[in-house]
Scaffold this motif. Sequence first.
Motif, PDB file in Angstrom:
ATOM      1  N   TRP A  13       0.822  -1.204   0.000  1.00 27.52           N
ATOM      2  CA  TRP A  13       0.000   0.000   0.000  1.00 27.52           C
ATOM      3  C   TRP A  13       0.861   1.262   0.000  1.00 27.52           C
ATOM      4  CZ3 TRP A  13      -4.275   1.982  -1.383  1.00 27.52           C
ATOM      5  CH2 TRP A  13      -4.688   3.208  -0.890  1.00 27.52           C
ATOM      6  N   GLU A  14       1.908   1.277   0.798  1.00 24.31           N
ATOM      7  CA  GLU A  14       2.760   2.458   0.871  1.00 24.31           C
ATOM      8  C   GLU A  14       3.462   2.730  -0.462  1.00 24.31           C
ATOM      9  OE1 GLU A  14       3.153   4.840   3.182  1.00 24.31           O
ATOM     10  OE2 GLU A  14       1.532   3.853   4.257  1.00 24.31           O
ATOM     11  N   THR A  15       3.839   1.689  -1.176  1.00 25.95           N
ATOM     12  CA  THR A  15       4.529   1.902  -2.454  1.00 25.95           C
ATOM     13  C   THR A  15       3.556   2.206  -3.589  1.00 25.95           C
ATOM     14  OG1 THR A  15       4.572  -0.476  -2.865  1.00 25.95           O
ATOM     15  CG2 THR A  15       6.512   0.495  -1.836  1.00 25.95           C
ATOM     16  N   CYS A  16       2.358   1.648  -3.538  1.00 25.57           N
ATOM     17  CA  CYS A  16       1.401   1.811  -4.638  1.00 25.57           C
ATOM     18  C   CYS A  16       0.306   2.826  -4.350  1.00 25.57           C
ATOM     19  CB  CYS A  16       0.749   0.471  -4.954  1.00 25.57           C
ATOM     20  SG  CYS A  16       1.892  -0.769  -5.509  1.00 25.57           S
ATOM     21  N   ARG A  17       0.357   3.489  -3.226  1.00 26.53           N
ATOM     22  CA  ARG A  17      -0.722   4.386  -2.836  1.00 26.53           C
ATOM     23  C   ARG A  17      -0.894   5.557  -3.800  1.00 26.53           C
ATOM     24  NH1 ARG A  17      -0.371   7.077   2.940  1.00 26.53           N
ATOM     25  NH2 ARG A  17       1.592   7.788   2.055  1.00 26.53           N
ATOM     26  N   SER A  18       0.190   6.157  -4.221  1.00 25.61           N
ATOM     27  CA  SER A  18       0.079   7.341  -5.069  1.00 25.61           C
ATOM     28  C   SER A  18       0.060   7.013  -6.556  1.00 25.61           C
ATOM     29  CB  SER A  18       1.225   8.306  -4.764  1.00 25.61           C
ATOM     30  OG  SER A  18       2.466   7.657  -4.998  1.00 25.61           O
ATOM     31  N   ASN A  19       0.514   5.841  -6.951  1.00 20.30           N
ATOM     32  CA  ASN A  19       0.529   5.442  -8.370  1.00 20.30           C
ATOM     33  C   ASN A  19       0.164   3.973  -8.491  1.00 20.30           C
ATOM     34  OD1 ASN A  19       1.354   7.898  -9.363  1.00 20.30           O
ATOM     35  ND2 ASN A  19       3.528   7.402  -9.232  1.00 20.30           N
ATOM     36  N   ASN A  20      -0.933   3.690  -9.150  1.00 17.02           N
ATOM     37  CA  ASN A  20      -1.256   2.316  -9.536  1.00 17.02           C
ATOM     38  C   ASN A  20      -2.250   2.359 -10.676  1.00 17.02           C
ATOM     39  OD1 ASN A  20      -4.053   2.085  -8.456  1.00 17.02           O
ATOM     40  ND2 ASN A  20      -3.041   2.318  -6.480  1.00 17.02           N
ATOM     41  N   ALA A  21      -2.473   1.217 -11.302  1.00 18.06           N
ATOM     42  CA  ALA A  21      -3.315   1.167 -12.496  1.00 18.06           C
ATOM     43  C   ALA A  21      -4.783   1.432 -12.193  1.00 18.06           C
ATOM     44  CB  ALA A  21      -3.184  -0.202 -13.166  1.00 18.06           C
ATOM     45  N   TYR A  22      -5.207   1.233 -10.964  1.00 18.50           N
ATOM     46  CA  TYR A  22      -6.614   1.391 -10.611  1.00 18.50           C
ATOM     47  C   TYR A  22      -6.959   2.800 -10.128  1.00 18.50           C
ATOM     48  CZ  TYR A  22      -6.461  -3.706 -10.596  1.00 18.50           C
ATOM     49  OH  TYR A  22      -6.291  -5.010 -10.941  1.00 18.50           O
ATOM     50  N   LEU A  23      -5.985   3.637  -9.884  1.00 17.32           N
ATOM     51  CA  LEU A  23      -6.198   4.952  -9.310  1.00 17.32           C
ATOM     52  C   LEU A  23      -6.740   5.933 -10.340  1.00 17.32           C
ATOM     53  CD1 LEU A  23      -5.868   6.877  -6.902  1.00 17.32           C
ATOM     54  CD2 LEU A  23      -3.516   7.247  -7.627  1.00 17.32           C
ATOM     55  N   VAL A  24      -7.805   6.658  -9.957  1.00 18.65           N
ATOM     56  CA  VAL A  24      -8.391   7.704 -10.801  1.00 18.65           C
ATOM     57  C   VAL A  24      -8.408   8.977  -9.981  1.00 18.65           C
ATOM     58  CG1 VAL A  24     -10.451   8.440 -12.056  1.00 18.65           C
ATOM     59  CG2 VAL A  24      -9.857   6.027 -11.979  1.00 18.65           C
ATOM     60  N   SER A  46      -8.734   3.854  -0.902  1.00 18.01           N
ATOM     61  CA  SER A  46      -8.295   3.809   0.485  1.00 18.01           C
ATOM     62  C   SER A  46      -7.759   2.418   0.786  1.00 18.01           C
ATOM     63  CB  SER A  46      -9.442   4.151   1.446  1.00 18.01           C
ATOM     64  OG  SER A  46     -10.396   3.126   1.433  1.00 18.01           O
ATOM     65  N   ARG A  47      -6.983   2.320   1.825  1.00 21.60           N
ATOM     66  CA  ARG A  47      -6.344   1.059   2.216  1.00 21.60           C
ATOM     67  C   ARG A  47      -7.390   0.018   2.584  1.00 21.60           C
ATOM     68  NH1 ARG A  47      -4.566  -3.164   3.647  1.00 21.60           N
ATOM     69  NH2 ARG A  47      -2.831  -3.634   5.019  1.00 21.60           N
ATOM     70  N   LYS A  48      -8.458   0.452   3.209  1.00 19.52           N
ATOM     71  CA  LYS A  48      -9.490  -0.468   3.674  1.00 19.52           C
ATOM     72  C   LYS A  48     -10.202  -1.164   2.519  1.00 19.52           C
ATOM     73  CE  LYS A  48     -13.821  -0.485   6.271  1.00 19.52           C
ATOM     74  NZ  LYS A  48     -14.758   0.323   7.047  1.00 19.52           N
ATOM     75  N   TYR A  49     -10.492  -0.449   1.437  1.00 17.53           N
ATOM     76  CA  TYR A  49     -11.339  -0.986   0.382  1.00 17.53           C
ATOM     77  C   TYR A  49     -10.574  -1.547  -0.819  1.00 17.53           C
ATOM     78  CZ  TYR A  49     -15.062   1.368   2.901  1.00 17.53           C
ATOM     79  OH  TYR A  49     -15.940   1.770   3.865  1.00 17.53           O
ATOM     80  N   ASP A  50      -9.311  -1.178  -1.023  1.00 18.86           N
ATOM     81  CA  ASP A  50      -8.589  -1.656  -2.207  1.00 18.86           C
ATOM     82  C   ASP A  50      -8.326  -3.148  -2.110  1.00 18.86           C
ATOM     83  OD1 ASP A  50      -8.456   0.444  -3.935  1.00 18.86           O
ATOM     84  OD2 ASP A  50      -6.612   1.258  -3.110  1.00 18.86           O
ATOM     85  N   GLY A  51      -8.720  -3.873  -3.143  1.00 15.18           N
ATOM     86  CA  GLY A  51      -8.620  -5.323  -3.136  1.00 15.18           C
ATOM     87  C   GLY A  51      -7.253  -5.847  -3.515  1.00 15.18           C
ATOM     88  N   PHE A  52      -6.481  -5.097  -4.305  1.00 20.95           N
ATOM     89  CA  PHE A  52      -5.185  -5.612  -4.713  1.00 20.95           C
ATOM     90  C   PHE A  52      -4.175  -5.588  -3.567  1.00 20.95           C
ATOM     91  CE2 PHE A  52      -4.494  -1.116  -5.408  1.00 20.95           C
ATOM     92  CZ  PHE A  52      -3.156  -0.924  -5.122  1.00 20.95           C
ATOM     93  N   VAL A  53      -4.470  -4.846  -2.515  1.00 17.61           N
ATOM     94  CA  VAL A  53      -3.562  -4.747  -1.375  1.00 17.61           C
ATOM     95  C   VAL A  53      -3.889  -5.794  -0.319  1.00 17.61           C
ATOM     96  CG1 VAL A  53      -2.852  -3.254   0.516  1.00 17.61           C
ATOM     97  CG2 VAL A  53      -3.177  -2.307  -1.738  1.00 17.61           C
ATOM     98  N   ASN A  54      -5.154  -5.975  -0.017  1.00 15.82           N
ATOM     99  CA  ASN A  54      -5.580  -6.848   1.074  1.00 15.82           C
ATOM    100  C   ASN A  54      -5.490  -8.320   0.690  1.00 15.82           C
ATOM    101  OD1 ASN A  54      -6.357  -4.771   2.947  1.00 15.82           O
ATOM    102  ND2 ASN A  54      -8.015  -4.323   1.532  1.00 15.82           N
ATOM    103  N   THR A  55      -5.138  -9.153   1.668  1.00 14.02           N
ATOM    104  CA  THR A  55      -5.030 -10.582   1.403  1.00 14.02           C
ATOM    105  C   THR A  55      -6.399 -11.226   1.248  1.00 14.02           C
ATOM    106  OG1 THR A  55      -4.898 -11.005   3.773  1.00 14.02           O
ATOM    107  CG2 THR A  55      -2.819 -10.846   2.559  1.00 14.02           C
ATOM    108  N   LYS A  56      -7.386 -10.709   1.953  1.00 14.19           N
ATOM    109  CA  LYS A  56      -8.766 -11.175   1.793  1.00 14.19           C
ATOM    110  C   LYS A  56      -9.590  -9.993   1.329  1.00 14.19           C
ATOM    111  CE  LYS A  56      -9.406 -15.185   4.649  1.00 14.19           C
ATOM    112  NZ  LYS A  56     -10.298 -15.804   5.614  1.00 14.19           N
ATOM    113  N   ALA A  57     -10.191 -10.124   0.161  1.00 18.15           N
ATOM    114  CA  ALA A  57     -10.991  -9.036  -0.398  1.00 18.15           C
ATOM    115  C   ALA A  57     -12.265  -9.614  -1.001  1.00 18.15           C
ATOM    116  CB  ALA A  57     -10.195  -8.281  -1.456  1.00 18.15           C
TER     117      ALA A  57
END
Length: 165
Positions: A13-24, A46-57
Amino acid sequence: MADHALVSSDLIWETCRSNNAYLVKRSSGGGSQFSKDPMNLTNKHSRKYDGFVNTKAVGIQPAEKGGVTLITKKKKHQNRPSANKLAVTWPSSKAGPKLVVIPVGSKEVYKGIVNYTAKQNYRADLRQEAVARASAIRQAAREKKDKPEKKARGAKAKAAAEKES
C-alpha cells in the motif's frame, strides 16, 4: 514453497498508494481519488477498500440477466492472481419444476452474500458494503417503467384538449 506473501500488504500500500493502475484522480471536487479495482466495493481509493492490497478481499460484479457475482480473494495463492479468486453467482431467476422460471428474490441474494462471507471468515467490515453494491447492481438491471401520459388539469386545459382531439 511457502503459501504466505513475500511482502506485507502494508508495504504494498505504501509503495502503490500514489501510483497504480486502478487509481483515478479528479481535480474537481477537491482533488477526489477513486479506484477502478474490481475488488473495491465502494470505488474509494483507500487502504481499507482496495482489493489488490488486502489478502482477503470481496468484490461484487453484475452477472448475466440481472444476476450478481460475488468474487472473493483467497489467501492461499497470493502470488498467483489467476488462482486466488473464487466466484459465486446468484442468477436473477432459476428454473423450477417443469422448467418454470422462478424469480430469485433480493433478500435471498443478500442473505447468500452475508452467509458466504461469514462462513468463509471474510472481513465483517465489508459485508454491508457488499450488500449495498449488490443492491445497486440489481436496481440498475431492473427494467424502467414507462411514464404515464400527462393528463390535462383544470377546466380550461380539459376544454383545450377536447378541441384538439
